[in-house]
Structures are given as structure tokens and as C-alpha cells.
Scaffold this active site. Structure first.
Site, PDB file in Angstrom:
ATOM      1  CG  HIS A 129      -2.233   0.899   1.286  1.00 14.82           C
ATOM      2  ND1 HIS A 129      -2.413   1.640   0.180  1.00 14.82           N
ATOM      3  CD2 HIS A 129      -3.305   1.056   2.053  1.00 14.82           C
ATOM      4  CE1 HIS A 129      -3.477   2.335   0.346  1.00 14.82           C
ATOM      5  NE2 HIS A 129      -4.184   2.122   1.388  1.00 14.82           N
ATOM      6  CD  GLN A 132      -2.740   5.081   4.617  1.00 13.61           C
ATOM      7  OE1 GLN A 132      -3.732   4.974   4.129  1.00 13.61           O
ATOM      8  NE2 GLN A 132      -2.444   5.852   5.298  1.00 13.61           N
TER       9      GLN A 132
END
Ligand code: CP
Length: 317
Positions: A129, A132
Site C-alpha cells: 500500500h 498510504q
């Protein structure tokens, strides 16, 4: 110049990561001055999994940059089912200057990148991710100063995308990254090895331990994530129930007290109070989760504008 993508945290160098974070900080201070996508240029944003923050922040980021977010529902597109990933990539690449995709296997987004002919950004896969983590690093930098040498302790599922992206992204930044997780949920060996290589190169270190106190002891930042990642819903009872292997890794006031007194608490959200984190921590004075959530917008504007500029520089047509 090869076409650049952001499929995993180490798709940028240490220097490029710092440049992107500095750009994100500048953009945050002057939100409508970067008009890289004015036209409006179209960015395709495709979701095969649930989302709130990622759809919001990418849509806002693209609009702020002067572009148009063409949000595609993965249930309608059925990438890889209705037609091949390669054909979807070829179609979307003709109508957009970048593709943002949230999907399952990392192999899927790698295939998209092979055929798209425009930059592809990973908006979460089972393995990583990275957007993020850019937002998290921006948040830590805002609250704790320069990243190299800082310690980040993550407690929870060491095999999930957040743990694996923290390993790469924090090591790339020259941080000391610690993953506290049970022996049954270790990061992939090749990702751990890559993180160790990056840490050695940039002055950081990597520790994977099954001791939650060792994970957060003296840390500058403490992070956790849901114990039930998207795609694991059938395992919810075993992951969150009384016998949860992660119960010892819950970030509560007692565990948080082991970190540096000035430590910040991070959670990518959505959060499940009473499981991976207690209410007093996530809603307490050390929590920076709302800054972290907002920073998705600024970090994504920076990576998106940077990738599109790289592409234009390499392919001025
Ligand atoms: N943190 C995050 O990616 O949020 P969403 O799943 O809501 O997009």
C-alpha cells in the site's frame, strides 16, 4: 527513459522519495498552485476492492491538479474476467495520462503496468500500500522532523500490505523499522530481504519480532492496521476472536507507554476499536490519524504529478 510506475515503495529511490515528500509538503501549504494535470487531463481510477479514503483522496488530488478523475467501478469492468488485464491497460492508457488501481494480486498491477504505456499507481494490493506509506511518512516528518534515524514500530499482521510497505518505505527513508507480529504471520522473505538491503544502504535497520514491547520500545512512531485485511473476511472470527494470534499486539495505553513519550500513533483506517487499537489511543493525544488521512491527498498529488512529469520528459509526444 523507461516508463516509471509506483507499484511498490521501492519503485522510487531514496532521493526521489525525499523529493516527493518535500513536494507533498509544499503542495499542502499551497494546495492549488500545482496544475500538472490542467486540461483537464484524465486519470483513470479503478477499484476492485472497497474504499473510502483512497477514492476521496485520489479524486480530490486529480481535481486539485487541474485534471479529471475517471473513477471506474471494478465490479463493472471485471478486469481479467470480462477481458484481459493487457487489453484493459491498452484501452485505459489511450484515454488517460495515468492509471490508479486498487486490486488483489501484485501480479495483476504489474501486468497492467506492462501494457498501459502510461504511469500506473498502486492504490493497494494484497502485498503493498505504497501511497498510504507516503502519507504516513509525510505525517511522521511533520510531527517528528527528518525521517532518517527515526524508529517506527508496527504491531499486528506482519504479512499484510501495510507491514510489507512499511518495511520497504521506512527502510528506503533511512528509518529503523520494527515489525511486531506472531511467527505465523511473517512478511514475505524476499520483501524482508529487500528491506534489509535498503536499510543497510540508507543507515536504517529492520527488526521482525514476536515481542510487542520490543517493537515499540522507545519508538518515535507506533502504527497498527486492521487484523482482517480486504479479501480475508472469511477469516474474521479466527483473526478477531478470543484466540486471535494478534491479541498480544493490540496497541493500548500500556503498550503505547513503552514508546518514546513524544511518540505519535498512526493507523491507515478504517480502524476497529477494541481489536487492533483501543479507543483511548486512537482518540487520544498521541494519535495523528486524521492528519495521516488528510495527507493521502497531498502525498498522492505529489506522486501523481511527479510520475506524469517523468513520463512527459521521457515521451514529449
Ligand atoms: N487507508 C485506506 O486505504 O482507506 P480506504 O480503504 O478507505 O481507501
Amino acid at each position: 527513459m523507461p516508463l516509471r510506475h509506483f507499484l511498490r515503495d521501492d519503485d522510487v529511490t531514496h532521493e526521489e522519495q525525499a523529493e516527493i515528500l518535500a513536494r507533498a509538503a509544499r503542495i499542502k501549504g499551497a494546495p492549488f498552485t500545482d496544475r500538472t494535470l490542467v486540461g483537464p487531463e484524465v486519470v483513470a481510477v479503478l477499484f476492485d476492492k472497497q474504499t473510502l479514503r483512497t477514492q476521496l483522496s485520489f479524486s480530490a488530488a486529480i481535481a486539485h491538479l487541474g485534471g479529471y478523475p475517471m473513477v471506474v467501478d471494478g465490479k463493472l469492468a471485471q478486469v481479467g474476467v470480462r477481458e484481459s488485464i493487457a487489453d484493459v491497460a491498452r484501452v485505459m492508457g489511450r484515454e488517460s495520462v495515468a492509471i490508479v488501481w486498487r486490486t488483489y494480486g501484485q501480479d495483476r498491477i504489474e501486468e497492467m503496468a506492462r501494457y498501459a504505456q502510461v504511469p500506473v499507481i498502486n492504490a493497494l494490493t494484497d502485498d503493498f500500500h505504497p501511497c498510504q506509506i507516503l502519507a504516513d511518512l509525510l505525517t511522521i516528518q511533520e510531527h517528528k522532523g527528518a525521517l532518517p534515524g527515526l524508529t517506527l514500530g508496527y504491531c499486528g499482521d506482519g504479512a499484510n500490505n501495510m507491514a510489507q510497505s512499511y518495511l520497504l518505505g521506512a527502510a528506503l527513508a533511512g528509518m529503523h523499522i520494527r515489525i511486531g507480529t506472531p511467527a505465523s504471520h511473517q512478511p514475505k522473505p524476499e520483501i524482508l530481504a529487500r528491506a534489509e538491503e535498503l536499510a543497510a544502504e540508507h543507515g536504517g535497520s529492520v527488526l521482525v519480532t514476536d515481542d510487542p514491547v520490543e517493537t515499540v520500545s522507545g519508538a518515535d512512531a507506533v502504527a497498527t492496521d486492521t487484523w482482517v485485511s480486504m479479501g480475508q473476511e472469511k477469516e474474521k472470527d479466527s483473526r478477531q476472536g478470543a484466540e486471535s494470534p494478534f491479541a498480544r499486539f493490540q496497541v493500548n495505553a500500556g503498550l503505547m507507554a513503552q514508546a518514546d513519550p513524544g511518540a505519535v500513533f498512526l493507523h491507515c483506517l478504517p480502524a476497529y476499536r477494541g481489536f487492533e487499537v483501543t479507543e483511548d489511543v486512537i482518540d487520544g493525544p498521541q494519535s495523528v490519524v486524521w492528519d495521516e488521512s488528510e495527507n493521502r491527498l497531498h502525498a498522492q498529488k505529489a506522486i501523481l504529478a511527479w510520475l506524469v512529469e517523468q513520463h512527459r520528459a521521457g515521451d514529449p509526444t
